[in-house]
Scaffold this motif. Sequence first.
Motif, mmCIF file in Angstrom:
data_model
loop_
_atom_site.group_PDB
_atom_site.id
_atom_site.type_symbol
_atom_site.label_atom_id
_atom_site.label_comp_id
_atom_site.label_asym_id
_atom_site.label_seq_id
_atom_site.Cartn_x
_atom_site.Cartn_y
_atom_site.Cartn_z
ATOM 1 N N PHE A 109 0.826 -1.203 0.000
ATOM 2 C CA PHE A 109 0.000 0.000 0.000
ATOM 3 C C PHE A 109 0.862 1.256 0.000
ATOM 4 O O PHE A 109 0.572 2.223 -0.705
ATOM 5 N N ASN A 110 1.942 1.246 0.758
ATOM 6 C CA ASN A 110 2.844 2.392 0.815
ATOM 7 C C ASN A 110 3.423 2.700 -0.557
ATOM 8 O O ASN A 110 3.484 3.862 -0.972
ATOM 9 N N TYR A 111 3.855 1.678 -1.281
ATOM 10 C CA TYR A 111 4.441 1.923 -2.591
ATOM 11 C C TYR A 111 3.395 2.291 -3.639
ATOM 12 O O TYR A 111 3.705 3.014 -4.588
ATOM 13 N N ILE A 112 2.165 1.848 -3.467
ATOM 14 C CA ILE A 112 1.091 2.312 -4.352
ATOM 15 C C ILE A 112 0.861 3.804 -4.138
ATOM 16 O O ILE A 112 0.749 4.576 -5.100
ATOM 17 N N VAL A 113 0.819 4.237 -2.883
ATOM 18 C CA VAL A 113 0.675 5.662 -2.581
ATOM 19 C C VAL A 113 1.864 6.439 -3.131
ATOM 20 O O VAL A 113 1.698 7.522 -3.723
ATOM 21 N N LEU A 114 3.070 5.915 -2.993
ATOM 22 C CA LEU A 114 4.260 6.587 -3.500
ATOM 23 C C LEU A 114 4.233 6.687 -5.027
ATOM 24 O O LEU A 114 4.585 7.734 -5.590
ATOM 25 N N MET A 115 3.805 5.633 -5.717
ATOM 26 C CA MET A 115 3.699 5.696 -7.173
ATOM 27 C C MET A 115 2.685 6.752 -7.603
ATOM 28 O O MET A 115 2.922 7.500 -8.560
ATOM 29 N N PHE A 116 1.566 6.819 -6.898
ATOM 30 C CA PHE A 116 0.566 7.848 -7.174
ATOM 31 C C PHE A 116 1.178 9.239 -7.013
ATOM 32 O O PHE A 116 0.978 10.124 -7.853
ATOM 33 N N ALA A 117 1.951 9.431 -5.961
ATOM 34 C CA ALA A 117 2.593 10.726 -5.714
ATOM 35 C C ALA A 117 3.620 11.052 -6.795
ATOM 36 O O ALA A 117 3.725 12.204 -7.232
ATOM 37 N N PHE A 135 7.660 7.607 7.379
ATOM 38 C CA PHE A 135 6.877 7.098 8.500
ATOM 39 C C PHE A 135 5.716 6.202 8.075
ATOM 40 O O PHE A 135 5.240 5.402 8.871
ATOM 41 N N THR A 136 5.235 6.358 6.853
ATOM 42 C CA THR A 136 3.995 5.682 6.472
ATOM 43 C C THR A 136 4.043 4.156 6.477
ATOM 44 O O THR A 136 3.049 3.542 6.864
ATOM 45 N N PRO A 137 5.134 3.488 6.083
ATOM 46 C CA PRO A 137 5.070 2.025 6.158
ATOM 47 C C PRO A 137 4.811 1.528 7.579
ATOM 48 O O PRO A 137 3.982 0.639 7.799
ATOM 49 N N LEU A 138 5.480 2.133 8.539
ATOM 50 C CA LEU A 138 5.299 1.734 9.939
ATOM 51 C C LEU A 138 3.892 2.078 10.430
ATOM 52 O O LEU A 138 3.240 1.267 11.101
ATOM 53 N N LEU A 139 3.413 3.264 10.076
ATOM 54 C CA LEU A 139 2.065 3.673 10.505
ATOM 55 C C LEU A 139 0.990 2.822 9.843
ATOM 56 O O LEU A 139 0.034 2.413 10.500
ATOM 57 N N PHE A 140 1.129 2.547 8.529
ATOM 58 C CA PHE A 140 0.163 1.681 7.842
ATOM 59 C C PHE A 140 0.143 0.297 8.481
ATOM 60 O O PHE A 140 -0.919 -0.301 8.671
#
Length: 152
Positions: A109-117, A135-140
Amino acid sequence: MKSNYLLSNKFKIPGWLLLCAGLITGLLLMIMEFDSDILSLSVLAFYNSDSLFSSNNGFFVIITNGVFDEIIALCIIVGGLLVGFSEEKIEDEFIYKLRKDSLVWAIIFNYIVLMFAIIFIYEFTFFNILVFNMFTPLLFFIIRFNILKARA
């Protein structure tokens, strides 16, 4: 089930305190646009390049820097690691599976969000996204794991 990489359950409460304090302080710092030079100290920089003609450029130099934002980031990271990787009171195969599935889901999910960005966000705003991406991988992972655990 005994896992070698998990911390004792007693680290979970200090982890939540550090994580929540870091997140709240970081959000307030960002929203209210406080000056991050609140706590200026002389620190060792592995590499510094202030400007082309500065005498303070190079490796292993002492610089003056506001360390408040670094302290906040460390609170979020250390708190998140303590929360995410402390044992539950009952650590069995089901909890192990939830932990593993949540970690895999968080990374994807983190890398999907990063690709979108990467595709849709540009310039300095993209730099802010990269900072949050620390921080997002740990928070997710923490969010997903606790949601799945609550549903079970």
